[in-house]
Design an enzyme around this catalytic site. Structure first.
Site, short mmCIF file in Angstrom:
data_model
loop_
_atom_site.label_atom_id
_atom_site.label_comp_id
_atom_site.label_asym_id
_atom_site.label_seq_id
_atom_site.Cartn_x
_atom_site.Cartn_y
_atom_site.Cartn_z
N GLY A 86 -9.24 65.25 34.31
CA GLY A 86 -9.32 66.44 35.17
C GLY A 86 -7.97 67.12 35.14
N SER A 118 -7.73 61.24 29.40
CA SER A 118 -7.16 62.56 29.59
C SER A 118 -6.06 62.53 30.66
CB SER A 118 -8.27 63.55 29.94
OG SER A 118 -7.81 64.87 29.97
N ALA A 119 -6.28 63.09 31.84
CA ALA A 119 -5.27 63.07 32.90
C ALA A 119 -4.89 61.63 33.27
CB ALA A 119 -5.77 63.81 34.13
N HIS A 155 -5.77 65.29 23.88
CA HIS A 155 -6.45 66.48 23.35
C HIS A 155 -5.57 67.25 22.36
CE1 HIS A 155 -9.25 65.83 26.71
NE2 HIS A 155 -8.25 65.94 27.55
N GLU A 190 -8.66 64.31 19.71
CA GLU A 190 -9.94 63.96 20.32
C GLU A 190 -10.55 62.75 19.60
OE1 GLU A 190 -11.54 66.55 23.09
OE2 GLU A 190 -9.52 65.74 23.06
#
Length: 236
Positions: A86, A118-119, A155, A190
């Site tokens: 997020g 991700s985060a 990413h 990715e």
């Protein structure tokens, strides 16, 4: 220390976590309970339901970490933790303001498995200075958990010469970071992830990564590359 740090939670054309689930299952082993940190999104309840549904298919029960309760209530008994993706700034502010950041770091250093996407992967680095996210809120500081001694850019996207967009590429932004900072940066594409087991660190998944060091030409890292030396030599 045991870490599984995913660049992303969803690959194009696949469902949530499907691209990495076999690795996640191997990482968690016989554990059947997972504490989920939903702080990177505004709607914690819906986000938790999404994670709970996915892991239920694997026979794993998901319990959310609650922002309105103290660290001792949610982390002391956790068998493993999953920090979802997020907005990195929102995630870090929530962890810092509730006291969960220090408690989470202590549990991971003591051996609790840490899964991030991700985060959740961003905050495993010393700081969040190499996140792609907008600073929609202001955390107490950019200092993160420091579970690895280098920066991570999830990413990571390679420059496309065919595009007419004249803004900075991801590589140019990371070079700017290295003009002001010493810590190397692993740009995770990715479908790629980092697996740390104690003093061993390996790049796995698909598409590999790119390693950026101050004053050096970026280095291409194919899947399967050992990054043990980065754990020993990186300067946070």
């Amino acid at each position: 220390m045991r870490l599984l740090l995913l660049s992303n939670s969803t690959n194009f054309g696949e469902e949530y976590l499907d691209h990495a689930m076999s690795e996640i299952r191997a990482f968690l082993g016989p554990l059947k309970r997972l504490t989920f940190v939903p702080f990177a999104l505004a709607d914690h309840e819906t986000y938790t339901a999404k994670a709970r549904e996915r892991f239920a298919r694997e026979g794993i029960d998901v319990t959310p970490l609650l922002a309105d309760r103290g660290p001792a209530d949610g982390l002391a008994s956790a068998e493993a933790v999953f920090v979802g993706g997020g907005n990195t700034f929102r995630l870090l502010r929530a962890l810092q303001s509730t006291g969960h950041a220090e408690a989470l770091r202590a549990r991971v250093l003591a051996g609790m498995p840490y899964l991030g996407a991700s985060a959740g992967t961003n905050i495993a680095a010393p700081t969040i200075r190499t996140t792609n996210d907008m600073p929609i809120v202001q955390p107490m500081s950019f200092e993160a958990l420091g579970l690895v001694p280098f920066q991570i850019n999830p990413h990571f996207i390679d420059a496309d010469a065919a595009l007419r967009h004249m803004g900075e590429t991801r590589e140019e932004r990371l070079r700017e970071y290295l003009e002001e900072n010493e810590a190397p940066v692993v740009g995770l594409r990715e479908g790629a992830w980092l697996l740390r087991e104690g003093a061993s660190l390996r790049l796995q998944g698909k598409n590999g990564a790119r390693l950026f060091r101050r004053g050096a030409v970026p280095e291409e890292l194919p899947p399967g590359t050992s990054l043990d030396g980065l754990l020993r030599s990186a300067t946070a």
